[in-house]
Motif scaffolding. Structure first.
Motif, PDB file in Angstrom:
ATOM      1  N   UNK A 156     -14.815  25.348  -6.073  1.00  8.31           N
ATOM      2  CA  UNK A 156     -14.127  25.273  -4.779  1.00  8.31           C
ATOM      3  C   UNK A 156     -13.643  26.692  -4.423  1.00  8.31           C
ATOM      4  N   UNK A 157     -14.609  27.498  -3.918  1.00 11.13           N
ATOM      5  CA  UNK A 157     -14.333  28.919  -3.661  1.00 11.13           C
ATOM      6  C   UNK A 157     -15.130  29.371  -2.435  1.00 11.13           C
ATOM      7  N   UNK A 158     -14.732  30.516  -1.915  1.00 13.48           N
ATOM      8  CA  UNK A 158     -15.503  31.158  -0.853  1.00 13.48           C
ATOM      9  C   UNK A 158     -15.705  32.614  -1.242  1.00 13.48           C
ATOM     10  N   UNK A 159     -16.954  32.962  -1.500  1.00 16.06           N
ATOM     11  CA  UNK A 159     -17.274  34.301  -2.004  1.00 16.06           C
ATOM     12  C   UNK A 159     -18.579  34.709  -1.347  1.00 16.06           C
ATOM     13  N   UNK A 165     -26.651  38.140  -3.010  1.00 14.55           N
ATOM     14  CA  UNK A 165     -27.250  36.801  -3.072  1.00 14.55           C
ATOM     15  C   UNK A 165     -26.305  35.843  -3.792  1.00 14.55           C
ATOM     16  N   UNK A 166     -25.201  36.418  -4.312  1.00 16.18           N
ATOM     17  CA  UNK A 166     -24.261  35.616  -5.095  1.00 16.18           C
ATOM     18  C   UNK A 166     -23.262  34.896  -4.203  1.00 16.18           C
ATOM     19  N   UNK A 167     -23.751  34.036  -3.352  1.00 16.41           N
ATOM     20  CA  UNK A 167     -22.907  33.442  -2.310  1.00 16.41           C
ATOM     21  C   UNK A 167     -22.284  32.138  -2.799  1.00 16.41           C
ATOM     22  N   UNK A 168     -20.992  31.976  -2.523  1.00 18.91           N
ATOM     23  CA  UNK A 168     -20.352  30.675  -2.773  1.00 18.91           C
ATOM     24  C   UNK A 168     -19.642  30.243  -1.489  1.00 18.91           C
ATOM     25  N   UNK A 169     -20.199  29.240  -0.822  1.00 15.23           N
ATOM     26  CA  UNK A 169     -19.637  28.745   0.437  1.00 15.23           C
ATOM     27  C   UNK A 169     -19.036  27.355   0.273  1.00 15.23           C
ATOM     28  N   UNK A 170     -18.753  26.957  -0.946  1.00 13.97           N
ATOM     29  CA  UNK A 170     -18.317  25.581  -1.193  1.00 13.97           C
ATOM     30  C   UNK A 170     -17.037  25.254  -0.422  1.00 13.97           C
ATOM     31  N   UNK A 171     -16.084  26.143  -0.472  1.00 12.38           N
ATOM     32  CA  UNK A 171     -14.770  25.864   0.115  1.00 12.38           C
ATOM     33  C   UNK A 171     -14.836  25.550   1.617  1.00 12.38           C
ATOM     34  N   UNK A 172     -15.435  26.422   2.450  1.00 15.26           N
ATOM     35  CA  UNK A 172     -15.474  26.077   3.881  1.00 15.26           C
ATOM     36  C   UNK A 172     -16.275  24.826   4.175  1.00 15.26           C
ATOM     37  N   UNK A 173     -17.316  24.556   3.410  1.00 18.43           N
ATOM     38  CA  UNK A 173     -18.108  23.346   3.673  1.00 18.43           C
ATOM     39  C   UNK A 173     -17.289  22.103   3.352  1.00 18.43           C
ATOM     40  N   UNK A 182     -12.918  12.362   8.362  1.00 14.15           N
ATOM     41  CA  UNK A 182     -11.682  11.574   8.285  1.00 14.15           C
ATOM     42  C   UNK A 182     -11.309  11.242   6.836  1.00 14.15           C
ATOM     43  N   UNK A 183     -11.558  12.193   5.948  1.00 11.39           N
ATOM     44  CA  UNK A 183     -11.262  11.941   4.536  1.00 11.39           C
ATOM     45  C   UNK A 183      -9.838  12.408   4.229  1.00 11.39           C
ATOM     46  N   UNK A 184      -9.036  11.501   3.759  1.00 11.83           N
ATOM     47  CA  UNK A 184      -7.648  11.812   3.428  1.00 11.83           C
ATOM     48  C   UNK A 184      -7.149  10.795   2.412  1.00 11.83           C
ATOM     49  N   UNK A 185      -6.569  11.203   1.305  1.00 12.17           N
ATOM     50  CA  UNK A 185      -6.395  12.589   0.903  1.00 12.17           C
ATOM     51  C   UNK A 185      -7.669  13.120   0.249  1.00 12.17           C
ATOM     52  N   UNK A 186      -7.733  14.431   0.109  1.00 10.40           N
ATOM     53  CA  UNK A 186      -8.755  15.017  -0.748  1.00 10.40           C
ATOM     54  C   UNK A 186      -8.112  16.105  -1.591  1.00 10.40           C
ATOM     55  N   UNK A 187      -8.759  16.486  -2.660  1.00 10.26           N
ATOM     56  CA  UNK A 187      -8.070  17.206  -3.720  1.00 10.26           C
ATOM     57  C   UNK A 187      -8.806  18.476  -4.158  1.00 10.26           C
ATOM     58  N   UNK A 188      -7.999  19.452  -4.538  1.00  6.24           N
ATOM     59  CA  UNK A 188      -8.521  20.604  -5.287  1.00  6.24           C
ATOM     60  C   UNK A 188      -8.201  20.359  -6.758  1.00  6.24           C
ATOM     61  N   UNK A 189      -9.202  20.454  -7.602  1.00  6.94           N
ATOM     62  CA  UNK A 189      -8.992  20.269  -9.040  1.00  6.94           C
ATOM     63  C   UNK A 189      -8.719  21.651  -9.631  1.00  6.94           C
ATOM     64  N   UNK A 190      -7.481  21.880 -10.018  1.00  9.43           N
ATOM     65  CA  UNK A 190      -7.069  23.245 -10.371  1.00  9.43           C
ATOM     66  C   UNK A 190      -7.808  23.780 -11.604  1.00  9.43           C
ATOM     67  N   UNK A 191      -8.283  22.894 -12.446  1.00  7.22           N
ATOM     68  CA  UNK A 191      -8.906  23.314 -13.712  1.00  7.22           C
ATOM     69  C   UNK A 191      -8.050  24.379 -14.413  1.00  7.22           C
ATOM     70  N   UNK A 202     -13.690  27.689 -12.973  1.00  9.16           N
ATOM     71  CA  UNK A 202     -13.425  27.688 -11.527  1.00  9.16           C
ATOM     72  C   UNK A 202     -12.816  26.352 -11.119  1.00  9.16           C
ATOM     73  N   UNK A 203     -12.067  26.350 -10.015  1.00 13.20           N
ATOM     74  CA  UNK A 203     -11.555  25.065  -9.534  1.00 13.20           C
ATOM     75  C   UNK A 203     -12.666  24.173  -9.001  1.00 13.20           C
ATOM     76  N   UNK A 204     -12.346  22.901  -8.893  1.00 11.81           N
ATOM     77  CA  UNK A 204     -13.278  21.944  -8.302  1.00 11.81           C
ATOM     78  C   UNK A 204     -12.646  21.277  -7.089  1.00 11.81           C
ATOM     79  N   UNK A 205     -13.336  20.293  -6.543  1.00 12.35           N
ATOM     80  CA  UNK A 205     -12.843  19.534  -5.387  1.00 12.35           C
ATOM     81  C   UNK A 205     -13.236  18.072  -5.596  1.00 12.35           C
ATOM     82  N   UNK A 206     -12.561  17.167  -4.875  1.00 16.55           N
ATOM     83  CA  UNK A 206     -12.816  15.749  -5.120  1.00 16.55           C
ATOM     84  C   UNK A 206     -12.220  14.869  -4.032  1.00 16.55           C
ATOM     85  N   UNK A 207     -12.908  13.771  -3.723  1.00 18.07           N
ATOM     86  CA  UNK A 207     -12.271  12.717  -2.923  1.00 18.07           C
ATOM     87  C   UNK A 207     -12.798  11.364  -3.386  1.00 18.07           C
TER      88      UNK A 207
END
Ligand SMILES: C[S@@+](CC[C@H](N)C(=O)[O-])C[C@H]1O[C@@H](n2cnc3c(N)ncnc32)[C@H](O)[C@@H]1O
Length: 215
Positions: A156-159, A165-173, A182-191, A202-207
């Motif tokens: 769950x990062x934006x880099x 070529x080392x792109x990480x677009x997970x966070x904005x997506x 309409x997803x609520x709640x949703x979570x960042x997994x702090x790891x 790295x952190x994760x994400x989840x719903x």
């Protein structure tokens, strides 16, 4: 107890917070896998398996899991993270031998067509990390998870360094998707707890899928 209530209680999540995502602390990828086991989940997909390290964590911690492992295990334009994808495939095969796994050596968007809507307890998304690939994965695979099941992923990062070529677009997506659907709640997994397989991670994400989702 339903999955969302169970997770809120287990991780003492404050869902009254106006800020999204809601952070889940005292967690790592092993603890998350154990949580899916505690919820009695039995069938899931990992998108992006590589050498099978995380797939093994899932299989070890979720009793009687049937895990579909989706990975192209090949280089293709726009994705070249692993020098020797064939060796990755061999390692995954070897590592996951003791478990009930089904290998889908396909592009994610081809493999997804073989799964019915609402047929999975969970999907874990960790394939290519560029904007388009993450968007395709989250849009299509989320539909395959049943109500009460879990959609989650890694990095769950934006880099996005210029010309790298080392792109990480997970966070904005993930953010855009959760707001749009309409997803609520949703979570960042702090790891934030060192994982025995991954170390600092790295952190994760989840719903959790709910009836009100527009998925
Ligand atoms: C970050 S690695 C996965 C790591 C693994 N989840 C773990 O934590 O042990 C990403 C994997 O996604 C695969 N991949 C990338 N794009 C893909 C696509 N479009 N379809 C299928 N697999 C893809 C790559 O081959 C690579 O093995």
């Amino acid at each position: 107890m339903d999955a969302l209530s169970y997770i809120i209680k287990k991780f003492k999540a404050d869902i009254t917070s106006p800020n999204l995502p809601i952070a889940l602390h005292q967690i790592n990828r092993t603890i998350m896998a154990q949580t899916l086991g505690e919820l009695g989940f039995r069938v899931g997909v990992e998108v992006g398996v590589a050498e099978g390290l995380h797939a093994k964590v899932l299989c070890e911690n979720i009793p009687n899991l049937k895990l579909h492992c989706v990975d192209i295990w090949n280089k293709y334009p726009g994705y070249e993270e692993y020098a020797d994808p064939e060796d990755c495939f061999r390692q995954a095969h070897e590592r996951l031998k003791p478990y009930k796994v089904i290998f889908h050596r396909q592009f994610s968007m081809d493999a997804v067509k073989d799964f019915d809507r609402g047929s999975l307890d969970f999907v874990y998304i960790d394939g290519a990390h560029d904007f388009r690939s993450v968007a395709e994965d989250i849009f299509e695979w989320s539909k395959r998870v049943r109500i009460g099941g879990i959609v989650f992923g890694h990095d769950y990062k934006h880099w996005r360094p210029w010309k790298s070529r080392n792109i990480i677009d997970v966070r904005p997506v993930v953010e855009a998707y959760c707001y749009a659907k309409n997803i609520h709640p949703w979570f960042e997994l702090a790891n934030d707890i060192k994982d025995k397989t991954f170390g600092p991670d790295s952190p994760g994400w989840m719903f959790v899928r709910q009836n009100k989702d527009k998925i």
